[in-house]
Scaffold this active site. Structure first.
Site, PDB file in Angstrom:
ATOM      1  N   CYS A  44       1.161  -1.308   0.369  1.00  0.00           N
ATOM      2  CA  CYS A  44      -0.269  -0.165  -0.341  1.00  0.00           C
ATOM      3  C   CYS A  44       0.855   1.335  -0.332  1.00  0.00           C
ATOM      4  O   CYS A  44       0.283   2.545  -0.460  1.00  0.00           O
ATOM      5  CB  CYS A  44      -0.980  -0.113   0.779  1.00  0.00           C
ATOM      6  SG  CYS A  44      -1.891  -1.369   1.961  1.00  0.00           S
ATOM      7  N   HIS A  90      -3.797   7.541   5.215  1.00  0.00           N
ATOM      8  CA  HIS A  90      -3.746   6.731   4.212  1.00  0.00           C
ATOM      9  C   HIS A  90      -4.846   5.768   4.918  1.00  0.00           C
ATOM     10  O   HIS A  90      -5.534   5.782   4.379  1.00  0.00           O
ATOM     11  CB  HIS A  90      -2.818   6.147   5.505  1.00  0.00           C
ATOM     12  CG  HIS A  90      -2.055   4.403   4.681  1.00  0.00           C
ATOM     13  ND1 HIS A  90      -2.080   4.345   3.655  1.00  0.00           N
ATOM     14  CD2 HIS A  90      -2.722   2.971   5.038  1.00  0.00           C
ATOM     15  CE1 HIS A  90      -2.058   3.236   3.344  1.00  0.00           C
ATOM     16  NE2 HIS A  90      -2.294   2.386   4.355  1.00  0.00           N
ATOM     17  N   GLU A 121      -3.507   5.784  12.796  1.00  0.00           N
ATOM     18  CA  GLU A 121      -2.950   6.881  12.047  1.00  0.00           C
ATOM     19  C   GLU A 121      -3.208   7.942  13.131  1.00  0.00           C
ATOM     20  O   GLU A 121      -2.530   9.386  13.513  1.00  0.00           O
ATOM     21  CB  GLU A 121      -3.734   6.706  10.724  1.00  0.00           C
ATOM     22  CG  GLU A 121      -3.197   7.782   9.918  1.00  0.00           C
ATOM     23  CD  GLU A 121      -3.698   7.570   8.270  1.00  0.00           C
ATOM     24  OE1 GLU A 121      -4.960   6.653   8.268  1.00  0.00           O
ATOM     25  OE2 GLU A 121      -3.142   8.104   7.469  1.00  0.00           O
ATOM     26  N   LYS A 126     -10.325   7.481  -0.401  1.00  0.00           N
ATOM     27  CA  LYS A 126     -10.249   6.090  -0.208  1.00  0.00           C
ATOM     28  C   LYS A 126     -11.860   5.640  -0.275  1.00  0.00           C
ATOM     29  O   LYS A 126     -11.730   4.994  -0.327  1.00  0.00           O
ATOM     30  CB  LYS A 126      -9.128   5.034   0.922  1.00  0.00           C
ATOM     31  CG  LYS A 126      -7.812   4.915   0.494  1.00  0.00           C
ATOM     32  CD  LYS A 126      -7.034   4.039   1.381  1.00  0.00           C
ATOM     33  CE  LYS A 126      -5.593   3.756   1.213  1.00  0.00           C
ATOM     34  NZ  LYS A 126      -5.366   4.929   1.635  1.00  0.00           N
ATOM     35  N   HIS A 150      -9.585   2.165  -2.502  1.00  0.00           N
ATOM     36  CA  HIS A 150      -7.858   1.717  -1.685  1.00  0.00           C
ATOM     37  C   HIS A 150      -7.317   1.254  -3.541  1.00  0.00           C
ATOM     38  O   HIS A 150      -7.143   0.179  -4.225  1.00  0.00           O
ATOM     39  CB  HIS A 150      -7.890   0.337  -0.815  1.00  0.00           C
ATOM     40  CG  HIS A 150      -6.175   0.862   0.063  1.00  0.00           C
ATOM     41  ND1 HIS A 150      -5.263   0.915  -1.122  1.00  0.00           N
ATOM     42  CD2 HIS A 150      -6.072   0.146   0.717  1.00  0.00           C
ATOM     43  CE1 HIS A 150      -4.213   0.950   0.172  1.00  0.00           C
ATOM     44  NE2 HIS A 150      -4.516   0.145   1.267  1.00  0.00           N
ATOM     45  N   PHE A 157       0.908  -2.780   4.561  1.00  0.00           N
ATOM     46  CA  PHE A 157       1.021  -4.156   5.243  1.00  0.00           C
ATOM     47  C   PHE A 157       3.084  -4.626   5.133  1.00  0.00           C
ATOM     48  O   PHE A 157       3.241  -3.724   4.191  1.00  0.00           O
ATOM     49  CB  PHE A 157       0.215  -5.172   4.091  1.00  0.00           C
ATOM     50  CG  PHE A 157      -0.906  -5.350   4.715  1.00  0.00           C
ATOM     51  CD1 PHE A 157      -1.783  -4.599   6.069  1.00  0.00           C
ATOM     52  CD2 PHE A 157      -1.685  -6.493   4.275  1.00  0.00           C
ATOM     53  CE1 PHE A 157      -2.575  -5.117   6.171  1.00  0.00           C
ATOM     54  CE2 PHE A 157      -3.131  -6.739   4.661  1.00  0.00           C
ATOM     55  CZ  PHE A 157      -3.687  -5.982   5.652  1.00  0.00           C
TER      56      PHE A 157
END
Lengths: 404, 87
Positions: free
Chosen positions: A164, A296, A307, A328, A333, A392
């Site tokens: 990501c 994010h 976050e 997003k 995403h 990730f």
């Protein structure tokens, strides 16, 4: 010696919100949702059936038969975005410029649709022969290579794969290459297209996908929703751009990357905070200077609260004064391409004074108690913006941009 | 029912790297040291073992009908799912 400055002189995109930057800006301004029912073979065998799929798209409208045989969907998206970006920059690559200019792109799945189609051919249909271009079509560097070929870019080109965060890592590399003097111009960004049976089936297994909507920071959020598309930018050395009278969209002023070194899927507040703080240090700015953060903001329980905690840690009291939204919620995403499309929310804020909203927001979450610009875009004078990406594997990359 | 509970204990024990005897009906996954990835793997093993679809979203583990609070609750939820399939 004064450091070389890096500016954006071109940007292009195709994503669920639009097939150009102008369309995407309009959609972000309107808080439009590009997420809907997925349409592809065997979708009825999935439990997750929504995504940010690019509709009204025809490869034949942009590419000839030979090109389509070689270009996976992710490569097609990359080329379309790069054409828009390079056309806007007005650059034509030849001579010394061409020798040093290159392209650094992010992707996670590469040609996953090609992989999926051909596995189906050999495993399900039992055929023993596949098309000769399967490998050059699916490889993760195909998009970067085709952009280099189409534009005569003969300098450093490669692909970055950090899930990501791929696009942010790629753009960070391009930024550092221009800033360091390795090249005066770099094409950069990222692309993803894993909206196919195998792509979504794999994600389904992890149990983090939402069946209903991507609702970042909302207390009732229930997971991420995938999207597809590409964002591509022209990063150019400031004096080089000025000398040729180029339109300057924004300046990239800082970049930092960190690793959590902790868990393969669970995010770490410390890792995210170090990346955010590092980008500000690199940019030589103070926390109070930051007006907007493109989060994010995946819409998962774990990411969003982590976050927000990281931002609260880094910014202290100023965390309550800045805006942080997750686009997003609108485009989904885009995994390896997401940072590139989301950088457009930053350039929208810097160039037009419009902060894109977090749509689908219904209920405040005490663990995400920041101004997430819920549901409606907001007019604001944004001088400095950050763009977060936390992958990730615990790999984090944050970019800092300034209005020019 | 006995069989189902034993199989659940076996699945959980494997995830927790414990002996089956150390997994009791009132054990919680947390008390056995099973983290979020271990939980998702356990759900997968349960689905494969009993050929059922478990309605589980890691983002909202407490909101689904599948109660994961203890070995006993998991066993009961599996039983309910199997009964639902047989209808």
């Amino acid at each position: 010696m004064e450091q070389r400055r890096v500016v954006i002189t071109g940007q292009g995109t195709i994503n669920p919100l639009g097939q150009s930057v102008a369309q995407t800006y309009d959609a972000m301004r309107e808080g439009k949702c590009g997420i809907g029912p997925l349409e592809f073979q065997d979708v009825d065998r999935l439990s997750i059936r929504i995504g940010g799929q690019i509709k009204d798209y025809s490869a034949e409208a942009h590419f000839n038969r030979q090109q389509i045989a070689l270009y996976d969907r992710y490569t097609q998206f990359t080329l379309l975005a790069s054409r828009e970006a390079i056309a806007q920059s007005g650059l034509v690559f030849h001579g010394a410029l061409s020798q040093r200019a290159g392209v650094v792109l992010g992707t996670s799945g590469g040609g996953m649709t090609t992989l999926d189609d051909n596995y189906r051919t050999v495993y399900e249909e039992g055929k023993n022969r596949v098309h000769p271009f399967v490998v050059p079509k699916l490889m993760n560097n195909a998009a970067a290579s085709h952009v280099s070929m189409e534009n005569n870019l003969k300098g450093p080109s490669f692909t970055v794969a950090t899930a990501c965060a791929s696009s942010n890592h790629a753009m960070g590399q391009a930024f550092q290459m221009v800033r360091s003097g390795m090249s005066d111009v770099m094409i950069t960004g990222g692309s993803e297209s894993m909206l196919c049976f195998g792509g979504i089936k794999a994600w389904e297994g992890l149990r983090v996908m939402s069946k209903s909507a991507c609702r970042p920071f909302s207390a009732d959020r229930n997971g991420m929703v995938q999207g597809e598309g590409a964002g591509v930018f022209v990063f150019e050395e400031y004096e080089h751009a000025r000398a040729r009278g180029a339109e300057i969209i924004a300046e990239i002023i800082g970049f930092a990357m960190t690793s959590d070194a902790a868990d393969i899927v669970m995010p770490s507040k410390q890792g995210a905070a170090r990346a955010i703080a590092g980008a500000m240090t690199d940019a030589q700015i103070n926390p109070e200077d930051v007006c907007y953060i493109n989060a994010h903001g995946t819409g998962t329980t774990a990411n969003d609260k982590t976050e927000c905690a990281a931002v609260a840690d880094v910014f202290g009291h100023h965390a309550n004064d800045l805006m942080m939204s997750s686009t997003k919620s609108m485009h989904g995403h885009l995994i390896g391409g997401t940072g590139a499309v989301e950088l457009l929310a930053c350039t929208l804020a810097l160039t037009q004074g419009v902060v894109a909203p977090t749509i689908g927001y219904t209920e405040a979450d005490p663990e995400c108690a920041l101004d997430v610009v819920p549901n409606e875009a907001r007019d604001a004078d944004v001088n400095i913006a950050l763009s977060n990406a936390f992958a990730f594997g615990g790999l984090n990359a944050v970019l800092a941009l300034r209005k020019v | 029912m006995q069989d189902i509970e034993l199989k659940v204990r076996e699945i959980i024990a494997e995830q927790a790297v414990l002996a089956v005897e150390d997994v009791n009906p009132d054990s919680t996954l947390e008390s056995l040291g099973i983290d979020s990835l271990g939980l998702v793997e356990s759900i997968f093993a349960i689905e494969e073992t009993f050929d059922i679809q478990v309605p589980f979203n890691a983002n909202a583990p407490t909101e689904s009908d599948f109660d994961i609070s203890s070995v006993a609750s998991i066993t009961a939820a599996i039983k309910a799912l199997i009964a639902g399939q047989e209808k």
